[in-house]
Design a protein around this motif. Sequence first.
Motif, PDB file in Angstrom:
ATOM      1  N   SER A  77       2.499  -2.167 -25.903  1.00  0.00           N
ATOM      2  CA  SER A  77       2.507  -0.798 -25.394  1.00  0.00           C
ATOM      3  C   SER A  77       2.614  -0.872 -23.876  1.00  0.00           C
ATOM      4  O   SER A  77       2.686  -1.959 -23.294  1.00  0.00           O
ATOM      5  CB  SER A  77       1.228  -0.058 -25.801  1.00  0.00           C
ATOM      6  N   LYS A  78       2.572   0.269 -23.231  1.00  0.00           N
ATOM      7  CA  LYS A  78       2.640   0.264 -21.766  1.00  0.00           C
ATOM      8  C   LYS A  78       1.476  -0.509 -21.162  1.00  0.00           C
ATOM      9  O   LYS A  78       1.598  -1.102 -20.084  1.00  0.00           O
ATOM     10  CB  LYS A  78       2.663   1.688 -21.220  1.00  0.00           C
ATOM     11  N   SER A  84       0.056  -1.135 -16.219  1.00  0.00           N
ATOM     12  CA  SER A  84       0.348  -0.169 -17.294  1.00  0.00           C
ATOM     13  C   SER A  84       1.631   0.615 -16.996  1.00  0.00           C
ATOM     14  O   SER A  84       1.692   1.836 -17.158  1.00  0.00           O
ATOM     15  CB  SER A  84      -0.827   0.794 -17.495  1.00  0.00           C
ATOM     16  N   LEU A  85       2.663  -0.090 -16.584  1.00  0.00           N
ATOM     17  CA  LEU A  85       3.929   0.576 -16.256  1.00  0.00           C
ATOM     18  C   LEU A  85       4.440   1.352 -17.466  1.00  0.00           C
ATOM     19  O   LEU A  85       4.581   0.796 -18.561  1.00  0.00           O
ATOM     20  CB  LEU A  85       4.969  -0.463 -15.829  1.00  0.00           C
ATOM     21  N   ASP A 110     -10.917   4.329 -18.166  1.00  0.00           N
ATOM     22  CA  ASP A 110     -10.486   3.638 -16.955  1.00  0.00           C
ATOM     23  C   ASP A 110      -9.644   2.427 -17.350  1.00  0.00           C
ATOM     24  O   ASP A 110     -10.168   1.332 -17.545  1.00  0.00           O
ATOM     25  CB  ASP A 110     -11.691   3.183 -16.119  1.00  0.00           C
ATOM     26  N   PRO A 111      -8.326   2.587 -17.496  1.00  0.00           N
ATOM     27  CA  PRO A 111      -7.466   1.505 -17.985  1.00  0.00           C
ATOM     28  C   PRO A 111      -7.430   0.262 -17.097  1.00  0.00           C
ATOM     29  O   PRO A 111      -6.882  -0.761 -17.517  1.00  0.00           O
ATOM     30  CB  PRO A 111      -6.081   2.172 -18.059  1.00  0.00           C
ATOM     31  N   ASP A 112      -7.989   0.338 -15.902  1.00  0.00           N
ATOM     32  CA  ASP A 112      -8.043  -0.852 -15.055  1.00  0.00           C
ATOM     33  C   ASP A 112      -9.142  -1.822 -15.489  1.00  0.00           C
ATOM     34  O   ASP A 112      -9.200  -2.951 -15.008  1.00  0.00           O
ATOM     35  CB  ASP A 112      -8.276  -0.461 -13.593  1.00  0.00           C
ATOM     36  N   ILE A 113     -10.019  -1.376 -16.391  1.00  0.00           N
ATOM     37  CA  ILE A 113     -11.128  -2.202 -16.866  1.00  0.00           C
ATOM     38  C   ILE A 113     -10.814  -2.717 -18.266  1.00  0.00           C
ATOM     39  O   ILE A 113     -10.411  -1.949 -19.146  1.00  0.00           O
ATOM     40  CB  ILE A 113     -12.449  -1.407 -16.889  1.00  0.00           C
ATOM     41  N   GLU A 225      -2.807   2.117 -28.488  1.00  0.00           N
ATOM     42  CA  GLU A 225      -1.989   1.723 -27.337  1.00  0.00           C
ATOM     43  C   GLU A 225      -2.796   0.989 -26.271  1.00  0.00           C
ATOM     44  O   GLU A 225      -2.232   0.296 -25.430  1.00  0.00           O
ATOM     45  CB  GLU A 225      -1.295   2.939 -26.726  1.00  0.00           C
ATOM     46  N   ASN A 226      -4.129   1.137 -26.288  1.00  0.00           N
ATOM     47  CA  ASN A 226      -4.958   0.460 -25.294  1.00  0.00           C
ATOM     48  C   ASN A 226      -5.270  -0.985 -25.656  1.00  0.00           C
ATOM     49  O   ASN A 226      -5.783  -1.737 -24.827  1.00  0.00           O
ATOM     50  CB  ASN A 226      -6.278   1.215 -25.102  1.00  0.00           C
ATOM     51  N   ILE A 227      -4.983  -1.382 -26.893  1.00  0.00           N
ATOM     52  CA  ILE A 227      -5.304  -2.741 -27.323  1.00  0.00           C
ATOM     53  C   ILE A 227      -4.259  -3.711 -26.789  1.00  0.00           C
ATOM     54  O   ILE A 227      -3.054  -3.540 -27.002  1.00  0.00           O
ATOM     55  CB  ILE A 227      -5.406  -2.822 -28.854  1.00  0.00           C
TER      56      ILE A 227
END
Length: 264
Positions: A77-78, A84-85, A110-113, A225-227
């Motif tokens: 995923s992105k 996370s482009l 917080d997708p940076d973590i 999508e976060n995995i």
Amino acid sequence: MDGKEKNNSLGEGAKSALLNEGETWGEFFRSIFYAFLIAISVRTFILQPFSIPSESMLKNLMVGDFLLVNKMSYGYSKHSLPFSLPIIPDRIFSDDVERGDVVVFRLPRDPDIYYIKRIVGVPGDKIQMINGELHLNGAKLPRIQIEDYVRTNEYGREERFEQFEEVMPSGKTYVTLNREYVRRADDTQVFIVPEGHYFAMGDHRDNSLDSRWPSSEGVGFVPFENIIGKATWLTLSFDNHSALWEFWKWFPEERRDRFFTTIN
């Protein structure tokens, strides 16, 4: 050969040497560039290294463990890409996450973590903790108590944890730890996992901020999508528990029995 011819010969030799030197440096920088591209490609699409900073997955994963995550396990995923482009729509080459898998994912709020947990619920599952025991779709998961996990902490005190082998319906087994009753973690509401999401928990059940807590303060349901991928291999492991004044322990001790082992 006269003096003029000698000078011309020397001049041509110097030019040739400079040209060869230029070609050598060019090849060197090209090699560095290609190596960089290969490393970025491997990290982005195949294997990404991580280290363990907390004890939420104790004792299966310990602080000081270094591991590799297989990013091909569930597709891309992105969030598989640096920063996370947003150039991958939804998820491509998708494959199912299975109950019992240990996965690395980006924290929804917080997708940076990055977090690492075990997936205990897939879309449509009903999850509940009752008196510290995991219930899946209304049935308590079988678990067998084994010998306590005992360790000495950084203050020289002995710590003891109850240890259980928990069994998923697929037959997959893994070890969980229990130390004390934590009401909010050990007795919960029924969580129904929505489509496109997963329920993640730490193996150290009393010391894990996971899907039992809402996304505003914990993890909540984990979007597919976060995995990032499946945690597959331990590479190195170092015990760096030491007090500041224990200078003789500043250099961490190797846990060689954990080197190059698979993650259950």
